[in-house]
Design an enzyme around this catalytic site. Structure first.
Site, PDB file in Angstrom:
ATOM      1  N   HIS A 193      -9.338 -12.231   2.177  1.00 19.10           N
ATOM      2  CA  HIS A 193      -8.012 -11.974   2.749  1.00 19.10           C
ATOM      3  C   HIS A 193      -7.836 -10.472   2.887  1.00 19.10           C
ATOM      4  O   HIS A 193      -8.542  -9.685   2.231  1.00 19.10           O
ATOM      5  CB  HIS A 193      -6.922 -12.545   1.843  1.00 19.10           C
ATOM      6  CG  HIS A 193      -6.873 -14.032   1.809  1.00 19.10           C
ATOM      7  ND1 HIS A 193      -5.788 -14.720   1.332  1.00 19.10           N
ATOM      8  CD2 HIS A 193      -7.776 -14.978   2.189  1.00 19.10           C
ATOM      9  CE1 HIS A 193      -6.006 -16.019   1.414  1.00 19.10           C
ATOM     10  NE2 HIS A 193      -7.214 -16.209   1.931  1.00 19.10           N
TER      11      HIS A 193
ATOM     12  N   GLU B 121      -5.623  -8.422   1.760  1.00 19.40           N
ATOM     13  CA  GLU B 121      -5.287  -7.723   0.515  1.00 19.40           C
ATOM     14  C   GLU B 121      -6.493  -7.599  -0.408  1.00 19.40           C
ATOM     15  O   GLU B 121      -6.731  -6.531  -0.984  1.00 19.40           O
ATOM     16  CB  GLU B 121      -4.148  -8.452  -0.218  1.00 19.40           C
ATOM     17  CG  GLU B 121      -2.842  -8.491   0.551  1.00 19.40           C
ATOM     18  CD  GLU B 121      -2.690  -9.708   1.457  1.00 19.40           C
ATOM     19  OE1 GLU B 121      -1.541 -10.021   1.822  1.00 19.40           O
ATOM     20  OE2 GLU B 121      -3.709 -10.341   1.808  1.00 19.40           O
TER      21      GLU B 121
ATOM     22  N   CYS C  72      -0.422 -14.195  -0.713  1.00 19.83           N
ATOM     23  CA  CYS C  72      -0.655 -15.547  -1.216  1.00 19.83           C
ATOM     24  C   CYS C  72      -0.912 -15.459  -2.728  1.00 19.83           C
ATOM     25  O   CYS C  72      -1.064 -14.364  -3.268  1.00 19.83           O
ATOM     26  CB  CYS C  72      -1.850 -16.180  -0.491  1.00 19.83           C
ATOM     27  SG  CYS C  72      -3.453 -15.532  -1.031  1.00 19.83           S
TER      28      CYS C  72
ATOM     29  N   CYS D 263      -4.097 -13.392  -3.604  1.00 22.06           N
ATOM     30  CA  CYS D 263      -3.930 -11.957  -3.349  1.00 22.06           C
ATOM     31  C   CYS D 263      -2.959 -11.335  -4.336  1.00 22.06           C
ATOM     32  O   CYS D 263      -3.179 -10.218  -4.805  1.00 22.06           O
ATOM     33  CB  CYS D 263      -3.469 -11.731  -1.916  1.00 22.06           C
ATOM     34  SG  CYS D 263      -4.738 -12.177  -0.708  1.00 22.06           S
TER      35      CYS D 263
END
Length: 159
Positions: free
Chosen positions: A56, A58, A86, A89
């Site tokens: 992801h 992040e 999320c 993250c």
């Protein structure tokens, strides 16, 4: 003046997410890590391009920032992310000790376009025996022996 700087960094994160969409590189997510008003690292979502479900924006930007700064501790850094993180993250952000999170879209905005993490939040409050993914504990005593080795090790680095 601080808001203008914050907006500049957030716009970078949003631009990364837009680039990802326009170039068909993956999900519409971007993130930037800043320390002392300077960009340390930036990344978009790389799940598809790296065949890595943990890539992801992040998590990817945290990895880059840690490499750039030569540390696993990003205390004093801020993260600007195009969407509310999320659960994975958010966990990574806490583990990295990032000092502040700025976000644009909400998790509801993400859910509205098919990126819904609600099932993970639902699972976390369930007892293990009621979760959809089976949890099976094996060889705890053997694993505890390694924890005991770590606990007395004089060469460990606490983090």
């Amino acid at each position: 003046m601080e808001d203008k700087g914050n907006e500049k960094f957030m716009q970078m994160a949003i631009d990364l997410s837009e680039y990802n969409v326009k170039q068909a590189q993956g999900g519409p997510f971007g993130a930037v890590i800043v320390k002392d008003g300077m960009v340390v690292a930036r990344s978009a979502n790389k799940v598809v391009t790296q065949n890595d479900p943990t890539a992801h924006a992040e998590v990817s930007v945290i990895r880059l920032a840690c490499q750039e700064l030569g540390t696993y501790d990003l205390e004093g850094c801020e993260i600007y992310t195009s969407c509310e993180p999320c659960p994975m993250c958010l966990g990574a952000i806490y583990w990295a000790r990032i000092s502040k999170i700025y976000y644009a879209n909400t998790k509801k905005d993400a859910a509205d376009i098919g990126f819904d993490d609600h099932f993970i939040y639902d699972e976390l409050v369930q007892p293990m025996e009621k979760r959809k993914l089976p949890f099976v504990q094996l060889m705890r005593n053997e694993a505890l022996a390694v924890f005991k080795q770590w606990e007395i090790s004089e060469s460990k680095t606490d983090y």
